[in-house]
Enzyme design. Sequence first.
Site, PDB file in Angstrom:
ATOM      1  N   HIS A 110      -2.062  -5.796   1.860  1.00 11.57           N
ATOM      2  CA  HIS A 110      -0.067  -5.692   2.030  1.00 11.57           C
ATOM      3  C   HIS A 110       0.150  -5.903   2.920  1.00 11.57           C
ATOM      4  O   HIS A 110       1.232  -5.869   3.154  1.00 11.57           O
ATOM      5  CB  HIS A 110      -0.281  -3.585   1.057  1.00 11.57           C
ATOM      6  CG  HIS A 110      -0.972  -3.742  -0.436  1.00 11.57           C
ATOM      7  ND1 HIS A 110      -0.518  -2.195  -0.487  1.00 11.57           N
ATOM      8  CD2 HIS A 110      -1.640  -4.094  -0.883  1.00 11.57           C
ATOM      9  CE1 HIS A 110      -1.144  -2.352  -1.405  1.00 11.57           C
ATOM     10  NE2 HIS A 110      -1.313  -3.747  -1.745  1.00 11.57           N
ATOM     11  N   ASP A 164       4.561   1.150   0.489  1.00 15.32           N
ATOM     12  CA  ASP A 164       4.305   0.113  -0.618  1.00 15.32           C
ATOM     13  C   ASP A 164       3.645   0.940  -2.037  1.00 15.32           C
ATOM     14  O   ASP A 164       3.851   2.052  -1.504  1.00 15.32           O
ATOM     15  CB  ASP A 164       2.820  -0.939  -0.350  1.00 15.32           C
ATOM     16  CG  ASP A 164       1.373   0.300   0.135  1.00 15.32           C
ATOM     17  OD1 ASP A 164       1.364   0.993  -0.083  1.00 15.32           O
ATOM     18  OD2 ASP A 164       1.379  -0.615   1.378  1.00 15.32           O
TER      19      ASP A 164
END
Length: 465
Positions: free
Chosen positions: A17, A114
């Site tokens: 991520h 996220d």
Amino acid sequence: MEKTHHIAILPSPGMGHLIPMAEFAKRLVKHHPISVTIIIPTTGTPPKAQISVLESLPEYIHHMFLPSVNTEGLSQGARPELLISFIMQSSLSSLRDALISLKSRTNLVALVFDMFGHDSMEVAKEVCLFNFLFFPMNSMALSFTFILPKLDEETSCEYKDLPEPVKVPGSISFSGRDLMAPVQIRTDEVYKGYLLLSKRLTLLDGILVNSFEELEEETFRFLHTGAAGQTPIYPIGPLIQSAPSNGLNPHDCIKWLDNQPDGSVVLVSFGSGGTLSLDQIHELALGLETSGHRFLWILRSPDEKASNASFFTASSQTDPLGFLPEGFLARTVTQGLIVPSWAPQIEILNHKATGGFLTHCGWNSTLESIVHGVPMIAWPLYAEQHMNAKMMTEALCLALRAETDENGMVRKEVIEKVVKELMEGYEGKKISQRMNELKVAATKVLINGGSSMESLSKFAQQLKK
Ligand code: UDP
């Protein structure tokens, strides 16, 4: 921090991520009067790979580490998803302090998190910030996430026991077993967390998706036309790291590639944390050998229990080369190169000698392959990789599948056959052609007026409101 607006970006632990979120930050500050602080939750000394990404960031992108979270209370060997959720939860209070402090010094307007960071929505609201989800997967996975609350309501069994496949709007159907890992056990905490995220999607101020309209036209159409309610969807991909162009101090594997014929090498890589069992490593080694094709294999030590055993460290504790079949290294000395644990994957994909990619179908790796026009063999391991693999093979025809047997093992004969088909067969040629078309499309979306650049501008506009 002198640009007009400032945003905070909160990636969850792990490289998968951080990398696309850092790329998003770079693209944003390059094209808009916005500066960024990346806020990193930690559990001790940050891994080297993370530090090197953060230290390479340009002006106007700052970073800070949150105080280390003590994970001793968690059982040894807790699954990465649980560990990540725990770290994110435990970091909420220090995140609040960081945001308040940042807001006192900058014109902080938004927090971007996220899928593991959605609990920080509340914190961001307290500090009066916009809330954006950075969705590091594709729009197919997002479309599935939008329908999850309804699927949850209408289903009483585990999804793997569903008699009918699940149709993802704007995309293809998936058997319950192929759905993403977080939804596989409905009594599990991970499922509850993902379901909560799916219910929160329409409460967000926007969703940034690491994909592009031209790759997933129908799915984005579905998302833009009502599925997401008032929540704007911004396809801003492909966001991948660019291969260094200076050529200074190349990694040994790049020097090896320099001596191989164009398009002749198959890269074998299972992402930042993927691991195989010892038996599977042996099958793979023998299959590569008998394929007769050149290979560059980024190898990790085996793990019998998990397919993502190196998720946090991205490297093996023991020397992986010791796990190869007897005599393999000597026999393949002119055919292949084994790199333990980690290699510069993008540089390898960008190299003219690379002609194929055996990949676990992590979304970053998949995008990297598309951007560099490298045809793929799909070998999914965990997360949403089974969905990506099906999308790549059946919907987009960009990959061949490494089929497993009834024990979940990919046999050496299958590996030999699929490598040969990709590198010399008719199917491989078709995939290669399609890949080249998409490579062009992926470049066009990122030039002025391209769809992803327009999307990024709309996001920047929203920040001014
Ligand atoms: N990667 C790399 N070298 C390696 C393994 C992985 O540079 O040896 C990078 C790869 O290029 C990609 C990321 O790590 O950018 C992996 O992300 P992906 O989404 O493909 O898989 P994940 O690691 O999340 O399973």
